[in-house]
Design a protein around this motif. Structure first.
Motif, PDB file in Angstrom:
ATOM      1  N   GLY A 240      37.663  47.845  35.050  1.00 45.37           N
ATOM      2  CA  GLY A 240      37.949  46.984  36.189  1.00 45.37           C
ATOM      3  C   GLY A 240      37.208  47.488  37.407  1.00 45.37           C
TER       4      GLY A 240
ATOM      5  N   TRP B 141      42.078  52.789  37.420  1.00 39.22           N
ATOM      6  CA  TRP B 141      43.435  52.767  36.911  1.00 39.22           C
ATOM      7  C   TRP B 141      44.116  54.097  37.288  1.00 39.22           C
ATOM      8  CZ3 TRP B 141      46.146  49.298  33.544  1.00 39.22           C
ATOM      9  CH2 TRP B 141      45.433  48.163  33.169  1.00 39.22           C
TER      10      TRP B 141
ATOM     11  N   CYS C 124      41.202  43.779  35.711  1.00 37.42           N
ATOM     12  CA  CYS C 124      41.685  45.000  35.020  1.00 37.42           C
ATOM     13  C   CYS C 124      41.781  44.714  33.524  1.00 37.42           C
ATOM     14  CB  CYS C 124      43.047  45.401  35.563  1.00 37.42           C
ATOM     15  SG  CYS C 124      43.035  45.799  37.337  1.00 37.42           S
TER      16      CYS C 124
ATOM     17  N   THR D  48      41.922  41.113  29.261  1.00 38.04           N
ATOM     18  CA  THR D  48      42.046  41.213  30.715  1.00 38.04           C
ATOM     19  C   THR D  48      43.479  40.868  31.110  1.00 38.04           C
ATOM     20  OG1 THR D  48      39.726  40.611  31.049  1.00 38.04           O
ATOM     21  CG2 THR D  48      41.208  40.375  32.929  1.00 38.04           C
TER      22      THR D  48
ATOM     23  N   LEU E 297      39.926  51.743  29.572  1.00 41.87           N
ATOM     24  CA  LEU E 297      40.412  50.872  30.641  1.00 41.87           C
ATOM     25  C   LEU E 297      39.284  50.596  31.624  1.00 41.87           C
ATOM     26  CD1 LEU E 297      43.921  52.463  31.327  1.00 41.87           C
ATOM     27  CD2 LEU E 297      43.327  50.556  29.806  1.00 41.87           C
TER      28      LEU E 297
ATOM     29  N   CYS F  11      46.860  49.068  38.060  1.00 41.16           N
ATOM     30  CA  CYS F  11      45.481  48.693  38.393  1.00 41.16           C
ATOM     31  C   CYS F  11      45.537  47.481  39.328  1.00 41.16           C
ATOM     32  CB  CYS F  11      44.689  48.343  37.136  1.00 41.16           C
ATOM     33  SG  CYS F  11      42.992  47.775  37.455  1.00 41.16           S
TER      34      CYS F  11
END
Length: 485
Positions: A279, A283, A266, A238, A277, A261
């Protein structure tokens, strides 16, 4: 005078007589030796003394020496004959052991291959129930066959452009051959037809990472994502934001740029395909130069092979063929003709236990050639020939793949005599010929077309499986992979 002559010494008398013979008006022109007969070889040999005689080749030899030599020659010949007998006995025993081993292997594989029957081909190109994951990266050390993880072992000799590896697990062995189709050249990152396939950028020139494009799957998105600072080989990380924004240098599909991000969660996670990726917020990626070309797209990877499973109560042989394309074809509108060439591999058994013939069994490789006819009704047929056993010897065999129908999705399968292929009542569509002797049709085959041949528009490759029987003594199970000529 006469009395004086008589008194001459004997030596002088000889000299006088010799002089008379040499001249003195005797009238003789020859030598006395010419008047004596020439000695024969036997006489010459006898003149050497007692114990000499002529042998079978008219050579003068000493009798005792000849006897000794004959005795030694006899001993040597006897030893040689005895050695030859032992060698023959050893050869006979080895031949007997080899024949016994061949019969045992033939019996095992004959049973493992089982009666020839159709193996339904799924949309992925593999027999139903057989899930095969092709080796997509050189670094991968395992292949999945029917959800069984097999560890990669020795590399096999290539079959044309098909690369082979052996795989193994406890009481399981498999051989997998793979090749890659033609790559697709990349376009400008910003191109909407052959670019990054990430849609339209925002006002800041950033593209949102997503799989909404027609040429981007989850696996492809992961493989194209590269963050320079994220070097982990497993697990997740992270990123710590600065003013609620994560900024990371990297590249997407080979084009350098920056990832963004917003938020505190993220993250980046290592996957089998690359990097995922994550979050709360999406992104984005901003290319340094949106006109730079993305990397070419590697072609689909095609695979075929066989799997011997001896982990259960009875061994079984399964042939498989697969590919890693994400979608099936739609070829209903195609017209024309295409030829496909490649290779085949599998297992065979000629079990002559009850016929008195020599048994033969093991692995085989061969050439494969198919011809597809794209018309109102698509069909495909072919031949498997130029067989080679794993002993390095050729086999004078041929398997004819009779014409079968090809569906609009590219799946080729034989017709069912009762309308249901799973009942084992499929039409016999393979014929095994040994030398000039063709057995009755006893077996079937199926296949799957893949990809798009760039210049012709017809499918790029055809993979499939087949089996065949030879009267009541032969069984064969194999798979093939072919590409467009």
């Amino acid at each position: 005078m006469n009395s004086n002559l008589k008194l001459l010494p004997a030596a002088l008398l000889v000299s006088v007589l010799a002089l008379a013979g040499c001249g003195g008006g005797s009238g003789s022109d020859g030598d006395m030796d010419d008047m004596m007969p020439e000695m024969t070889e036997a006489q010459k040999c006898a003149a050497k003394g007692q114990g000499y005689t002529l042998d079978d080749e008219d050579m003068c030899v000493n009798v005792d020496d000849a006897v000794d030599k004959a005795y030694e020659d006899g001993k040597e010949k006897g030893a040689e004959e005895e050695g030859m007998k032992r060698d023959k006995a050893a050869d006979d025993q080895k031949m007997s052991d080899d024949m016994k081993a061949a019969r045992q292997l033939a019996a095992k594989l004959y049973s493992a291959i089982g009666p020839t029957s159709f193996e339904e081909t799924s949309s992925a190109g593999s027999p139903a129930g057989i899930a095969v994951t092709a080796v997509t990266d050189a670094g991968k050390a395992t292949a999945m066959v029917a959800a069984q993880a097999l560890k990669r072992g020795a590399m096999q000799a290539n079959l044309g452009n098909w690369n082979g590896y052996d795989y193994a697990a406890t009481k399981q062995t498999a051989r997998l051959y793979t090749t890659t189709g033609a790559a697709t050249p990349g376009g400008k990152f910003s191109s909407t037809t052959d670019g990054a396939d990430l849609g339209t950028p925002n006002g800041d020139g950033e593209y949102t990472l997503s799989t909404s494009g027609p040429r981007t799957t989850v696996a492809q998105l992961q493989s194209r994502t590269k963050i320079t600072a994220f070097t982990q080989t497993s697990g997740s990380h992270t990123f710590k934001p600065i003013r609620n924004l994560v900024t990371q240098a990297g590249s997407y599909w080979g084009v350098p740029g920056t990832y963004y991000c917003s938020g505190t969660d993220c993250s980046a996670t290592v996957t089998s395909n690359g990097v995922q990726l994550g979050g709360t917020n999406s992104w984005t990626f901003k290319p340094t130069d949106p006109n730079q070309m993305v990397m070419e797209t590697a072609g689909d990877r095609y695979a075929f092979g066989w799997w011997l499973n001896e982990s259960g109560s009875s061994p079984s042989v399964t042939a498989f063929a697969t590919h890693d394309a994400s979608q099936d074809l739609e070829i209903s509108g195609l017209r024309g003709k295409a030829t496909y060439k490649g290779a085949a591999a599998g297992k065979y058994a000629l079990h002559h236990d009850t016929t008195g013939g020599a048994s033969d069994a093991g692995n085989f490789t061969a050439d494969a050639e198919l011809t597809a006819e794209f018309d109102a009704a698509h069909t495909i047929s072919g031949t498997i020939d130029n067989f080679m056993g794993d002993d390095g010897k050729t086999r004078d065999w041929k398997v004819t793949l009779d014409s079968i129908s090809v569906a609009a999705t590219g799946i080729a399968a034989p017709a069912a005599t009762d309308g249901d292929l799973n009942n084992g009542n499929e039409a016999m569509t393979t014929t095994w010929t040994i030398g000039e002797d063709a057995a009755s049709a006893a077996g079937s085959w199926s296949g799957q077309m893949h990809g798009n041949h760039k210049s012709s528009g017809t499918p790029e490759a055809v993979t499939g499986v087949f089996n065949a029987g030879y009267n009541n003594v032969g069984r064969m199970e194999g798979a093939f992979g072919t590409t467009h000529e």
